[in-house]
Design an enzyme around this catalytic site. Structure first.
Site: not given
Ligand code: ATP
Length: 267
Positions: A59, A123, A256
């Protein structure tokens, strides 16, 4: 050398997904970007799966990092009747579909609002939903990346606590994809008829941080603090704050657990 095969995926799908066109690609920038660029020419749902993405997106311009074979990455373009305001609940409904499937395959996951899938608090999967009104339908491109294995160098590049699912990595990829697509297609069809309301209870049963103190970040700054109380009938996060209960619409905000937000995101 792709292990993915459109015909095999189709053969394993439930009837909910037999009308979905499927294509595989060894490598691309971003399956979401690919499908968003083609929406004008699509006549029905299309699933695009990549063994690797070189410019995977999260995102708000954030990146999704992967390396060949380490994750299952796909995007599904799907047309909806709308209306547009109903679509705010879609990312949460997608979270329900994917989490329920992964749990049913033996990997315990929970959902972090709005739509990350966590395993043991880290995650495992990210979901990105983008929408576009093409005039005759509201199209959503639903992107998902699920970590199957997590090589050390990839974890180092991501730089935060991440999860993987070696159990799913042992599964036939085509069967895994078919299971996810079948449930997703059923949920999307139902969502288009009913909106998010019937999914709220299912989402709340999978809520990772229920009752936990959390902070809401907008571009790294804390904008709210409270106790996470689940989602309402349209998918808003309910937050019990010192000033009472507030509803948070999914925008570009990140959640968070309290005390963990200081790692790198604060100015
Ligand atoms: P957050 O996870 O920070 O709360 P978000 O839900 O907006 O925010 P996404 O936009 O879904 O997150 O994913 C992007 C974020 O996921 C990146 O900023 C990075 O920190 C994390 N990320 C990137 N690649 C991976 C991966 N392969 N596995 C887990 N996390 C990842």
């Amino acid at each position: 050398m792709s292990m993915l095969n459109a015909v095999a995926i189709s053969a394993h799908c439930a009837t909910s997904a037999t009308h979905v066109a499927i294509e595989t690609v060894a490598e691309t920038g971003s399956t979401n970007a690919d499908l968003m660029a083609r929406l004008g020419g699509l006549r029905g749902p299309l699933l695009r799966i990549a063994d690797n993405q070189t410019a995977g997106r999260g995102r708000a311009g954030r990146s999704w990092l992967s390396q060949p074979g380490a994750a299952l990455m796909f995007s599904l373009a799907w047309p909806f009747k709308g209306p547009l305001h109903k679509m705010t609940g879609l990312p949460m409904a997608v979270g329900v579909a994917l989490a329920e499937t992964i749990v049913s395959l033996g990997v315990p996951v929970q959902i972090k609002w709005p739509n990350d899938l966590l395993r043991d608090g880290a995650k495992l999967a990210g979901i990105l939903v983008e929408t576009q009104n093409t005039g005759n339908a509201i199209w959503a491109v639903i992107g998902c990346g699920i970590n199957l294995v997590m090589p050390d160098e990839l974890e180092a590049r991501i730089g935060r606590d991440v999860a993987s699912a070696p159990w799913l990595a042992q599964m036939d990829r085509n069967q895994l994809m078919a299971a996810l697509l079948s449930r997703l297609a059923a949920v999307l069809a139902e969502f288009d008829d009913t909106g998010f309301a019937p999914f709220a209870e299912r989402w709340n049963a999978l809520h990772a941080w229920h009752g936990k103190e959390v902070v809401l970040l907008d571009q790294g700054a804390v904008v709210r603090q409270g106790r996470a109380a689940g989602v309402d009938d349209i998918g808003r996060l309910l937050l019990d704050t010192s000033a009472g209960r507030v509803e948070i619409l999914s925008g570009d905000v990140s959640l968070r657990l309290i005390g963990t937000q200081l790692s790198g995101v604060q100015p």
